[in-house]
Design an enzyme around this catalytic site. Structure first.
Site, PDB file in Angstrom:
ATOM      1  N   TYR A 183      45.920  41.207  41.887  1.00  0.00           N
ATOM      2  CA  TYR A 183      46.478  40.677  43.402  1.00  0.00           C
ATOM      3  C   TYR A 183      46.764  41.812  44.037  1.00  0.00           C
ATOM      4  CZ  TYR A 183      49.670  38.481  46.460  1.00  0.00           C
ATOM      5  OH  TYR A 183      50.396  37.791  47.526  1.00  0.00           O
TER       6      TYR A 183
ATOM      7  N   LYS B 205      44.837  42.515  48.014  1.00  0.00           N
ATOM      8  CA  LYS B 205      45.668  42.352  49.075  1.00  0.00           C
ATOM      9  C   LYS B 205      45.225  43.754  49.900  1.00  0.00           C
ATOM     10  CE  LYS B 205      47.101  38.168  49.200  1.00  0.00           C
ATOM     11  NZ  LYS B 205      46.806  37.209  50.131  1.00  0.00           N
TER      12      LYS B 205
END
Length: 296
Positions: free
Chosen positions: A192, A196
């Site tokens: 994650y 990002k």
């Protein structure tokens, strides 16, 4: 980033300076991904666009959009004294390019070929855990949605953004939702956070490649919000998340309400005070700040 927060003043919920009721997006067409859950950033953004007077709002999600959610978006416009927008829901997996291209054809017909704002909000977060203890397919799903999905949406809708800019004076604004997690490393969420981080650089290059054609692209951190996507985080972490969805939704719409060229390719955190951000415009531009860099 040399310090954890750029702004000296921050907010956990919306405030007057960014209120959608002070904006005018009449006649503007908008696409938002990741809109199925009413506790999420996508839904909050749709409510804010409706309150700002957007004429057409497309909601894309891999889950069905509840009829009640659409009704709330329509009611938000009415309560703000705006015309009821055309709200178009699409159930589609953004990691599937063929499905997105089909959706694009249908949607641009409904939009009469005009698109002003694309908000890439949809995201996936794998359960917390070390790399060796995690499921590789679940880990890869994070990249499929967060990066492959972003690429698919851009490939399908960027031509319409640029065409609308040239032919109709469209806004041609692309907001990619990143995360403060991109700015620091923490165990348990490798895919994650790294995906990002990739969004920050990818958006900067997207801007460089298309700015001559009129694109204005930027990244936002929506804030630390207790949404359905955070269910995989430790409960003690979720309990401490301070921000509400409206700080993200209202800030995204404020950023997309006109062309703030000085923010092109940059990172903006939605909890930052936007009046302070505007007052520091020269500092940001002259110092080329709010971009990811490695300092030697």
């Amino acid at each position: 980033m040399s310090r954890p927060d750029f702004a000296t003043k921050t907010h956990s919920t919306s405030y007057e300076y960014i209120s959608p009721t002070k904006l005018d997006l009449t006649g503007r067409n908008v696409i938002i991904t990741g809109t199925a859950w009413e506790d999420g950033v996508g839904h909050a953004s749709a409510l804010a666009f409706a309150r700002a007077g957007a004429s057409c709002i497309a909601l894309l999600d891999s889950h069905d959009i509840p009829a009640a959610s659409i009704e709330k978006i329509e009611a938000a416009a009415s309560d703000a004294g705006r015309d009821t927008p055309l709200v178009i829901p699409f159930s589609v997996d953004i990691s599937d390019l063929a499905a997105i291209q089909t959706t694009s054809q249908r949607l641009m017909e409904a939009f009469d070929g005009r698109l002003d704002v694309l908000v890439n909000n949809a995201a996936h977060q794998e359960p917390y855990g070390t790399i060796l203890d995690s499921d590789p397919n679940t880990d890869w799903r994070t990249w499929e949605v967060n990066i492959h999905g972003l690429m698919n949406m851009t490939r399908a809708f960027l031509p319409s953004l640029l065409h609308s800019r040239r032919q109709h004076g469209g806004l041609a604004i692309n907001v990619n939702v990143a995360s403060s997690g991109a700015l620091s490393a923490r165990g348990g969420s490798a895919n994650y956070r790294s995906s990002k981080l990739a969004i920050l650089r990818w958006t900067e290059i997207l801007q460089m490649d298309n700015e001559q054609d009129g694109l204005l692209a930027l990244c936002v951190n929506p804030g630390a919000i207790r949404t359905r996507m955070t269910v995989h985080e430790p409960e003690k972490v979720r309990a401490m998340l301070p921000h509400k969805p409206d700080i993200a939704g209202d800030t995204i719409v404020w950023l997309a309400s006109d062309r703030k060229e000085w923010l092109a390719g940059r990172y903006v955190s939605c909890p930052w005070d936007m009046e302070e951000l505007c007052n520091r415009k020269d500092e940001i531009v002259e110092g080329d700040k709010l971009k990811m860099k490695m300092v030697f």
